[in-house]
Design a protein around this motif. Structure first.
Motif, PDB file in Angstrom:
ATOM      1  N   ARG A 194       0.819  -1.224   0.000  1.00 13.24           N
ATOM      2  CA  ARG A 194       0.000   0.000   0.000  1.00 13.24           C
ATOM      3  C   ARG A 194       0.853   1.274   0.000  1.00 13.24           C
ATOM      4  N   GLU A 195       2.183   1.095   0.025  1.00 12.93           N
ATOM      5  CA  GLU A 195       3.121   2.214   0.033  1.00 12.93           C
ATOM      6  C   GLU A 195       2.863   3.165   1.198  1.00 12.93           C
ATOM      7  N   LYS A 196       2.631   2.572   2.354  1.00  7.76           N
ATOM      8  CA  LYS A 196       2.392   3.367   3.562  1.00  7.76           C
ATOM      9  C   LYS A 196       3.704   3.920   4.087  1.00  7.76           C
ATOM     10  N   GLY A 197       3.647   5.129   4.583  1.00  3.46           N
ATOM     11  CA  GLY A 197       4.817   5.759   5.176  1.00  3.46           C
ATOM     12  C   GLY A 197       5.096   5.186   6.562  1.00  3.46           C
ATOM     13  N   THR A 198       6.282   5.480   7.081  1.00  9.36           N
ATOM     14  CA  THR A 198       6.655   5.019   8.413  1.00  9.36           C
ATOM     15  C   THR A 198       7.684   5.982   8.997  1.00  9.36           C
ATOM     16  N   GLU A 199       7.830   5.969  10.296  1.00  5.44           N
ATOM     17  CA  GLU A 199       8.816   6.811  10.959  1.00  5.44           C
ATOM     18  C   GLU A 199      10.159   6.080  10.994  1.00  5.44           C
ATOM     19  N   ILE A 200      11.217   6.764  10.556  1.00  2.00           N
ATOM     20  CA  ILE A 200      12.539   6.157  10.503  1.00  2.00           C
ATOM     21  C   ILE A 200      13.584   7.081  11.114  1.00  2.00           C
ATOM     22  N   GLU A 201      14.717   6.491  11.426  1.00  2.00           N
ATOM     23  CA  GLU A 201      15.896   7.245  11.850  1.00  2.00           C
ATOM     24  C   GLU A 201      17.101   6.680  11.113  1.00  2.00           C
ATOM     25  N   PRO A 202      17.948   7.452  10.509  1.00  2.00           N
ATOM     26  CA  PRO A 202      17.747   8.884  10.281  1.00  2.00           C
ATOM     27  C   PRO A 202      16.719   9.120   9.174  1.00  2.00           C
ATOM     28  N   ARG A 203      15.979  10.216   9.302  1.00  2.00           N
ATOM     29  CA  ARG A 203      14.978  10.570   8.287  1.00  2.00           C
ATOM     30  C   ARG A 203      15.659  11.090   7.024  1.00  2.00           C
ATOM     31  N   THR A 204      16.665  11.910   7.234  1.00  2.00           N
ATOM     32  CA  THR A 204      17.417  12.450   6.105  1.00  2.00           C
ATOM     33  C   THR A 204      18.904  12.273   6.392  1.00  2.00           C
ATOM     34  N   MET A 205      19.687  12.373   5.333  1.00  2.00           N
ATOM     35  CA  MET A 205      21.121  12.184   5.475  1.00  2.00           C
ATOM     36  C   MET A 205      21.847  13.053   4.457  1.00  2.00           C
TER      37      MET A 205
ATOM     38  N   ILE B  43      12.366   8.583  -0.457  1.00  2.00           N
ATOM     39  CA  ILE B  43      11.481   9.720  -0.715  1.00  2.00           C
ATOM     40  C   ILE B  43      12.003  10.993  -0.034  1.00  2.00           C
ATOM     41  N   ARG B  44      12.556  10.859   1.149  1.00  2.00           N
ATOM     42  CA  ARG B  44      12.964  12.025   1.952  1.00  2.00           C
ATOM     43  C   ARG B  44      14.356  12.568   1.619  1.00  2.00           C
ATOM     44  N   ASN B  45      15.099  11.893   0.769  1.00  2.00           N
ATOM     45  CA  ASN B  45      16.474  12.311   0.502  1.00  2.00           C
ATOM     46  C   ASN B  45      16.701  12.606  -0.969  1.00  2.00           C
ATOM     47  N   SER B  46      17.637  13.506  -1.222  1.00  2.00           N
ATOM     48  CA  SER B  46      18.030  13.856  -2.584  1.00  2.00           C
ATOM     49  C   SER B  46      19.277  13.057  -2.957  1.00  2.00           C
ATOM     50  N   PHE B  47      19.275  12.542  -4.154  1.00  2.00           N
ATOM     51  CA  PHE B  47      20.411  11.774  -4.653  1.00  2.00           C
ATOM     52  C   PHE B  47      21.050  12.479  -5.848  1.00  2.00           C
ATOM     53  N   LYS B  48      20.948  13.800  -5.850  1.00  5.34           N
ATOM     54  CA  LYS B  48      21.455  14.612  -6.960  1.00  5.34           C
ATOM     55  C   LYS B  48      22.917  14.300  -7.238  1.00  5.34           C
ATOM     56  N   ASP B  49      23.195  14.017  -8.498  1.00  8.71           N
ATOM     57  CA  ASP B  49      24.551  13.747  -8.995  1.00  8.71           C
ATOM     58  C   ASP B  49      25.193  12.505  -8.367  1.00  8.71           C
ATOM     59  N   ARG B  50      24.419  11.617  -7.783  1.00  9.05           N
ATOM     60  CA  ARG B  50      24.959  10.396  -7.182  1.00  9.05           C
ATOM     61  C   ARG B  50      24.703   9.222  -8.107  1.00  9.05           C
ATOM     62  N   LYS B  51      25.627   8.262  -8.060  1.00  7.94           N
ATOM     63  CA  LYS B  51      25.425   6.978  -8.719  1.00  7.94           C
ATOM     64  C   LYS B  51      24.777   6.062  -7.682  1.00  7.94           C
ATOM     65  N   ILE B  52      23.706   5.415  -8.072  1.00 11.54           N
ATOM     66  CA  ILE B  52      22.930   4.600  -7.145  1.00 11.54           C
ATOM     67  C   ILE B  52      22.994   3.134  -7.578  1.00 11.54           C
TER      68      ILE B  52
ATOM     69  N   ARG C 261      10.375  -0.488  -8.684  1.00 14.36           N
ATOM     70  CA  ARG C 261       9.599   0.499  -7.915  1.00 14.36           C
ATOM     71  C   ARG C 261      10.518   1.480  -7.201  1.00 14.36           C
ATOM     72  N   LEU C 262      11.578   0.960  -6.617  1.00 13.86           N
ATOM     73  CA  LEU C 262      12.525   1.814  -5.900  1.00 13.86           C
ATOM     74  C   LEU C 262      13.222   2.774  -6.868  1.00 13.86           C
ATOM     75  N   SER C 263      13.577   2.291  -8.053  1.00 16.51           N
ATOM     76  CA  SER C 263      14.211   3.146  -9.076  1.00 16.51           C
ATOM     77  C   SER C 263      13.337   4.336  -9.430  1.00 16.51           C
ATOM     78  N   GLU C 264      12.044   4.097  -9.512  1.00 18.34           N
ATOM     79  CA  GLU C 264      11.115   5.166  -9.871  1.00 18.34           C
ATOM     80  C   GLU C 264      11.064   6.267  -8.816  1.00 18.34           C
ATOM     81  N   LEU C 265      11.436   5.947  -7.588  1.00 20.37           N
ATOM     82  CA  LEU C 265      11.394   6.932  -6.501  1.00 20.37           C
ATOM     83  C   LEU C 265      12.668   7.772  -6.405  1.00 20.37           C
ATOM     84  N   ILE C 266      13.739   7.329  -7.035  1.00 25.54           N
ATOM     85  CA  ILE C 266      15.029   8.030  -6.956  1.00 25.54           C
ATOM     86  C   ILE C 266      14.931   9.338  -7.735  1.00 25.54           C
ATOM     87  N   ARG C 267      15.161  10.434  -7.032  1.00 27.28           N
ATOM     88  CA  ARG C 267      15.142  11.747  -7.676  1.00 27.28           C
ATOM     89  C   ARG C 267      16.570  12.198  -7.952  1.00 27.28           C
ATOM     90  N   GLU C 268      16.807  12.616  -9.159  1.00 29.12           N
ATOM     91  CA  GLU C 268      18.034  13.302  -9.551  1.00 29.12           C
ATOM     92  C   GLU C 268      19.291  12.432  -9.562  1.00 29.12           C
TER      93      GLU C 268
END
Length: 166
Positions: free
Chosen positions: A53-64, A92-101, A118-125
């Motif tokens: 269902r693509e439900k969100g969840t609380e994580i640590e760390p949220r951003t990096m 979803i919460r992090n930017s991967f600008k100019d990174r190789k994934i 599905r995960l590839s589709e979520l990678i931004r930048e």
């Protein structure tokens, strides 16, 4: 070339695999922790439902802060042919600008291709340069570690083909 491997693991298999890969390629290793308790059979069933269902969840760390890393490896267990909610939330919460994934998934039987697509589709930048799926049903933790080392060698070869001078 600085690398980081980010993973989430509910049962410990993805952790064993991730640590073996990270050690083989010389990456920093960071675990994503989910605040929700996913232990037990009912939590296992709920986990698959939440992933589908693509439900969100609380994580640590949220951003990096990923500025210091050229390559980011993300490892997730496969839940109902989907990435775990914790890894989905992190992506979803992090930017991967100019990174190789590079994406890695562990599954019991099948579903890793759909999960990583599905995960590839979520990678931004960022640029997804590799996807690896590993089946772990009836595989001991030592066997998972060995698969991690083998996958680490494949990832090392991939990175060398992109940057032969490093």
């Amino acid at each position: 070339m600085k690398k980081v491997l980010i993973y989430y693991s509910r049962t410990g298999r993805t952790e064993v695999l991730s640590r073996a890969i990270g050690e083989k390629i010389g990456a920093d290793i960071i675990a994503i922790k989910e605040k929700r308790d996913r232990r037990g059979i009912f939590s296992f069933m709920r986990a698959g439902y939440d992933a589908r269902r693509e439900k969100g969840t609380e994580i640590e760390p949220r951003t990096m802060e990923l500025q210091g890393y050229e390559t980011v490896i993300i490892a997730t267990p496969v839940w109902s042919s989907c990435p775990s909610p914790a890894i989905r939330e992190f992506v979803i919460r992090n930017s991967f600008k100019d990174r190789k994934i590079i994406l890695v998934a562990t599954c019991y039987i099948a579903g890793w291709r759909n999960c990583l697509n599905r995960l590839s589709e979520l990678i931004r930048e960022g640029s997804v340069i590799g996807k690896y799926g590993l089946r772990t049903l009836f595989v001991s933790k030592e066997g998972v570690r060995k698969k991690g080392e083998e996958t680490g060698e494949k990832i090392k070869a991939l990175l060398l083909s992109i940057h032969p001078d490093r």
